[in-house]
Design an enzyme around this catalytic site. Sequence first.
Site, mmCIF file in Angstrom:
data_model
loop_
_atom_site.group_PDB
_atom_site.id
_atom_site.type_symbol
_atom_site.label_atom_id
_atom_site.label_comp_id
_atom_site.label_asym_id
_atom_site.label_seq_id
_atom_site.Cartn_x
_atom_site.Cartn_y
_atom_site.Cartn_z
ATOM 1 N N SER A 1 -14.092 -0.042 -9.072
ATOM 2 C CA SER A 1 -15.154 -0.162 -10.082
ATOM 3 C C SER A 1 -14.781 0.618 -11.338
ATOM 4 O O SER A 1 -15.196 0.245 -12.435
ATOM 5 C CB SER A 1 -16.474 0.350 -9.503
ATOM 6 O OG SER A 1 -16.399 1.725 -9.198
ATOM 7 N N GLU B 1 0.843 -1.198 0.000
ATOM 8 C CA GLU B 1 0.000 0.000 0.000
ATOM 9 C C GLU B 1 0.878 1.248 0.000
ATOM 10 O O GLU B 1 1.848 1.322 0.755
ATOM 11 C CB GLU B 1 -0.906 -0.010 1.234
ATOM 12 C CG GLU B 1 -2.144 0.838 1.083
ATOM 13 C CD GLU B 1 -3.101 0.293 0.021
ATOM 14 O OE1 GLU B 1 -3.112 0.844 -1.104
ATOM 15 O OE2 GLU B 1 -3.810 -0.683 0.308
ATOM 16 N N SER C 1 -26.608 2.583 -17.729
ATOM 17 C CA SER C 1 -26.079 1.897 -16.545
ATOM 18 C C SER C 1 -27.237 1.514 -15.635
ATOM 19 O O SER C 1 -27.943 2.385 -15.120
ATOM 20 C CB SER C 1 -25.099 2.793 -15.784
ATOM 21 O OG SER C 1 -24.872 2.251 -14.497
ATOM 22 N N ASP D 1 -4.758 -1.015 -10.650
ATOM 23 C CA ASP D 1 -6.162 -1.393 -10.817
ATOM 24 C C ASP D 1 -6.398 -2.071 -12.164
ATOM 25 O O ASP D 1 -7.042 -3.120 -12.245
ATOM 26 C CB ASP D 1 -7.066 -0.153 -10.729
ATOM 27 C CG ASP D 1 -6.910 0.583 -9.422
ATOM 28 O OD1 ASP D 1 -6.270 0.034 -8.506
ATOM 29 O OD2 ASP D 1 -7.414 1.713 -9.317
HETATM 30 P P1 ADP Z 1 -13.528 2.955 -7.277
HETATM 31 O O1 ADP Z 1 -12.601 2.846 -6.102
HETATM 32 O O2 ADP Z 1 -14.743 2.092 -7.124
HETATM 33 O O3 ADP Z 1 -12.824 2.765 -8.575
HETATM 34 P P2 ADP Z 1 -13.761 5.591 -8.332
HETATM 35 O O4 ADP Z 1 -14.209 6.871 -7.740
HETATM 36 O O5 ADP Z 1 -12.390 5.489 -8.893
HETATM 37 O O6 ADP Z 1 -14.035 4.456 -7.233
HETATM 38 O O7 ADP Z 1 -14.742 5.177 -9.518
HETATM 39 C C1 ADP Z 1 -16.123 5.168 -9.296
HETATM 40 C C2 ADP Z 1 -16.805 5.795 -10.499
HETATM 41 O O8 ADP Z 1 -16.782 4.861 -11.614
HETATM 42 C C3 ADP Z 1 -18.256 6.098 -10.258
HETATM 43 O O9 ADP Z 1 -18.419 7.335 -9.609
HETATM 44 C C4 ADP Z 1 -18.805 6.087 -11.674
HETATM 45 O O10 ADP Z 1 -18.494 7.301 -12.322
HETATM 46 C C5 ADP Z 1 -17.987 4.977 -12.337
HETATM 47 N N1 ADP Z 1 -18.746 3.715 -12.208
HETATM 48 C C6 ADP Z 1 -18.430 2.637 -11.453
HETATM 49 N N2 ADP Z 1 -19.381 1.676 -11.544
HETATM 50 C C7 ADP Z 1 -20.322 2.144 -12.395
HETATM 51 C C8 ADP Z 1 -21.579 1.659 -12.901
HETATM 52 N N3 ADP Z 1 -22.052 0.457 -12.542
HETATM 53 N N4 ADP Z 1 -22.264 2.453 -13.749
HETATM 54 C C9 ADP Z 1 -21.800 3.651 -14.117
HETATM 55 N N5 ADP Z 1 -20.646 4.168 -13.670
HETATM 56 C C10 ADP Z 1 -19.912 3.449 -12.818
HETATM 57 MG MG MG Z 2 -11.122 3.909 -9.202
#
Ligand code: ADP
Ligand code: MG
Length: 393
Positions: free
Chosen positions: A137, A44, A78, A182
Amino acid sequence: MSSSTYNSSQVVRRARALLYEKWQPRGEPLIVTRGPGRLNLIGEHTDYNHGYVMPVAVDRSVVIAATPREDQRIRVYSEGLDSAAEYTLGREPDDHKPGWIKYLEGVSWVLADLGKSLRGLDAVLYSDVPRGAGLSSSAALEVAWAMALLTATRDHLPPRELALACQRAENEYVGMKCGILDQFASVFGRAQSALLIDCDSLEIEVVPLQGHPISLVVCDTNRPRSLVNSEYNQRRASCEQAARLLGLPSLRPATRETVMAARETLGEENFKRAWHVVTENERVIETAEAFKRGDLEAVGRMISASHRSLRDYYEVSCPELEAMWTATQRAGCYGSRLVGAGFGGAVLALVAEEQVRQFIPQVTASYLESAGRQPNVFAVQIANGAEVVLPSG
Ligand code: ADP
Ligand code: MG
């Protein structure tokens, strides 16, 4: 990019149903792609210091279903956000969009820049990767989208280039300065294995996870993150300064001895940050060795030592993370640590598979009692990386 631990017929049925319900597309063929989320077992705050990390892909994914269009229009829905958006390939920059579409625009923008000729798509996506909970995500979304776009023109990129393109989309288009962890994890992940990534050379070693069957339990504190960006930037600046004072290009070649010998020159704060980084790099390598031997007790000790170092030397913990960490240690696990930038977010625990059913309610109850806040505690399994589910073969 290998075959799925998912039941792919179920994935396809659900994706197809959603696509036809939403867009009634006439185009062929049906394209279905899947990009998994990831967890980082150990390593980390080492990525931007050119050190080692050890992520896995998990059995939670963003799934995209799409059919090609005759024009350059992209229409995407989505399901999780219940939000639809459109844009035109080649005209990506446009601000009148929901935020999430930027991730998709960024990917097509980079692919076009790499010389790929793309075509329009009607697409839907659904996901069981929680957003902003440390499972990345955003990378899962980018990787699945890049594969859908390329598949539509029967094109592809080698996995490494695909991951780098997605990272570039997030860095340059979305404006998030993430490392390569990632996207590499989402693309290269393998069931029952972790990836030992050298963030300096970008070499990847697949480390088979030997020993007793394990689960990874994500213990989200549900504490809204605050101050993360400013604290994160300060940590990065401190590491850069420490490297400069040591006369090194980065903290990668630094050792315990060089850092300890320079303690006064560095000053206490820089010293502590650098100490975390050099010891964390050692722990990643030792964790990989311990996994290969099937010595999960040693793995767990490394993971818990990583937490103490993040708390005491990198100083990125907070009362909620400490409450959660204590709860996981008491409930019985091989090891646990805070994951991600810190100041909120989740603790990751490595738990013997048969213990998970007791572990989850126990951690939930004891965190609720000590932190006065409902946590979100769930188990995931290590899974294969991203794939084109359809067309198959
Ligand atoms: P993470 O740690 O989950 O990657 P981030 O802030 O980097 O968090 O990314 C999250 C963003 O990715 C959300 O705010 C959205 O914009 C996009 N995202 C993730 N999952 C989805 C989904 N199922 N549908 C649409 N956008 C998504
Ligand atoms: Mg992210």
